[in-house]
Design a protein around this motif. Structure first.
Motif, PDB file in Angstrom:
ATOM      1  N   VAL A   1      22.520 -57.786   9.767  1.00 51.24           N
ATOM      2  CA  VAL A   1      21.131 -57.723   9.325  1.00 51.24           C
ATOM      3  C   VAL A   1      20.711 -59.025   8.647  1.00 51.24           C
ATOM      4  CG1 VAL A   1      21.364 -56.685   7.019  1.00 51.24           C
ATOM      5  CG2 VAL A   1      19.392 -56.135   8.427  1.00 51.24           C
ATOM      6  N   CYS A   2      21.634 -59.682   7.972  1.00 52.73           N
ATOM      7  CA  CYS A   2      21.310 -60.957   7.331  1.00 52.73           C
ATOM      8  C   CYS A   2      21.076 -62.068   8.360  1.00 52.73           C
ATOM      9  CB  CYS A   2      22.400 -61.359   6.343  1.00 52.73           C
ATOM     10  SG  CYS A   2      22.266 -60.460   4.781  1.00 52.73           S
ATOM     11  N   GLU A   3      21.831 -62.064   9.425  1.00 53.85           N
ATOM     12  CA  GLU A   3      21.580 -63.047  10.494  1.00 53.85           C
ATOM     13  C   GLU A   3      20.186 -62.838  11.075  1.00 53.85           C
ATOM     14  OE1 GLU A   3      23.195 -65.667  11.238  1.00 53.85           O
ATOM     15  OE2 GLU A   3      25.274 -65.333  10.679  1.00 53.85           O
ATOM     16  N   TRP A   4      19.829 -61.577  11.294  1.00 51.16           N
ATOM     17  CA  TRP A   4      18.506 -61.238  11.818  1.00 51.16           C
ATOM     18  C   TRP A   4      17.415 -61.648  10.835  1.00 51.16           C
ATOM     19  CZ3 TRP A   4      15.779 -56.568  10.043  1.00 51.16           C
ATOM     20  CH2 TRP A   4      14.549 -56.376  10.690  1.00 51.16           C
ATOM     21  N   CYS A   5      17.586 -61.281   9.567  1.00 53.37           N
ATOM     22  CA  CYS A   5      16.585 -61.595   8.544  1.00 53.37           C
ATOM     23  C   CYS A   5      16.389 -63.102   8.409  1.00 53.37           C
ATOM     24  CB  CYS A   5      16.984 -60.970   7.208  1.00 53.37           C
ATOM     25  SG  CYS A   5      15.732 -61.141   5.909  1.00 53.37           S
ATOM     26  N   ALA A   6      17.478 -63.839   8.362  1.00 54.72           N
ATOM     27  CA  ALA A   6      17.379 -65.297   8.239  1.00 54.72           C
ATOM     28  C   ALA A   6      16.618 -65.883   9.423  1.00 54.72           C
ATOM     29  CB  ALA A   6      18.770 -65.920   8.143  1.00 54.72           C
ATOM     30  N   ASP A   7      16.907 -65.399  10.605  1.00 52.09           N
ATOM     31  CA  ASP A   7      16.225 -65.890  11.800  1.00 52.09           C
ATOM     32  C   ASP A   7      14.731 -65.565  11.736  1.00 52.09           C
ATOM     33  OD1 ASP A   7      16.496 -67.156  14.446  1.00 52.09           O
ATOM     34  OD2 ASP A   7      15.795 -65.192  15.154  1.00 52.09           O
ATOM     35  N   GLU A   8      14.393 -64.376  11.295  1.00 45.49           N
ATOM     36  CA  GLU A   8      12.976 -64.001  11.165  1.00 45.49           C
ATOM     37  C   GLU A   8      12.289 -64.835  10.089  1.00 45.49           C
ATOM     38  OE1 GLU A   8      11.140 -61.656  13.017  1.00 45.49           O
ATOM     39  OE2 GLU A   8      12.927 -61.735  14.302  1.00 45.49           O
ATOM     40  N   CYS A   9      12.995 -65.120   9.000  1.00 44.83           N
ATOM     41  CA  CYS A   9      12.419 -65.898   7.902  1.00 44.83           C
ATOM     42  C   CYS A   9      12.081 -67.333   8.332  1.00 44.83           C
ATOM     43  CB  CYS A   9      13.374 -65.937   6.709  1.00 44.83           C
ATOM     44  SG  CYS A   9      13.468 -64.390   5.793  1.00 44.83           S
ATOM     45  N   ILE A  10      12.845 -67.861   9.258  1.00 40.82           N
ATOM     46  CA  ILE A  10      12.566 -69.207   9.754  1.00 40.82           C
ATOM     47  C   ILE A  10      11.153 -69.267  10.317  1.00 40.82           C
ATOM     48  CG2 ILE A  10      13.157 -70.880  11.568  1.00 40.82           C
ATOM     49  CD1 ILE A  10      16.121 -70.020  11.114  1.00 40.82           C
TER      50      ILE A  10
ATOM     51  N   GLN B   1      12.778 -56.257   3.670  1.00 37.43           N
ATOM     52  CA  GLN B   1      12.963 -54.965   3.008  1.00 37.43           C
ATOM     53  C   GLN B   1      14.157 -54.215   3.586  1.00 37.43           C
ATOM     54  OE1 GLN B   1      11.199 -54.085   0.189  1.00 37.43           O
ATOM     55  NE2 GLN B   1      10.613 -56.221   0.470  1.00 37.43           N
ATOM     56  N   ILE B   2      14.307 -54.255   4.903  1.00 36.03           N
ATOM     57  CA  ILE B   2      15.467 -53.627   5.546  1.00 36.03           C
ATOM     58  C   ILE B   2      16.743 -54.326   5.098  1.00 36.03           C
ATOM     59  CG2 ILE B   2      16.637 -53.290   7.768  1.00 36.03           C
ATOM     60  CD1 ILE B   2      13.738 -52.936   8.963  1.00 36.03           C
TER      61      ILE B   2
END
Length: 119
Positions: free
Chosen positions: A30-39, A100-101
């Motif tokens: 989930v952190c890999e996904w979140c970081a990618d979305e945050c970019i 949030q997730i």
């Protein structure tokens, strides 16, 4: 084979350790996904990206150490819990769904890692 099935085949892990291992891998994902979305979010997300990447790396390492019954697993559990807690606090500052997730998942990982550190 799912991660839960794989973890259940590791004989030396207790049920609590299996849960922690699974939580660590879930947090990393989930952190890999979140970081990618945050970019894609633009400015103001640098710290969230950094912390998500830290969690992904530390949580994965901790899970690997638990799987091989390393003597250093307990120390890594403490580090992982701390990074997860800081990441959850940062993600809570952002309204995006992915943040949030991520906050919810890493908070759960922090709890199970705190249990491992205290064991």
């Amino acid at each position: 084979m799912s991660l839960a099935e794989t973890a259940s085949n590791i004989d030396h892990l207790s049920e609590r350790e299996r849960e922690c291992l699974e939580n660590c891998f879930e947090a990393a994902e989930v952190c890999e996904w979140c970081a990618d979305e945050c970019i894609d979010e633009g400015e103001g997300m640098a710290e969230c990206i950094r912390l998500c990447r830290d969690v992904a790396d530390v949580a994965t390492l901790h899970a690997r150490f638990m799987a091989r019954d390393s003597n250093y697993s307990t120390g890594l559990a403490e580090v992982c819990a701390g990074v997860c807690e800081e990441c959850a606090e940062e993600c809570d500052r952002h309204e995006q769904d992915h943040c949030q997730i991520c906050a919810d998942v890493v908070r759960e990982c922090a709890e199970s890692c705190r249990e491992m550190a205290g064991a």
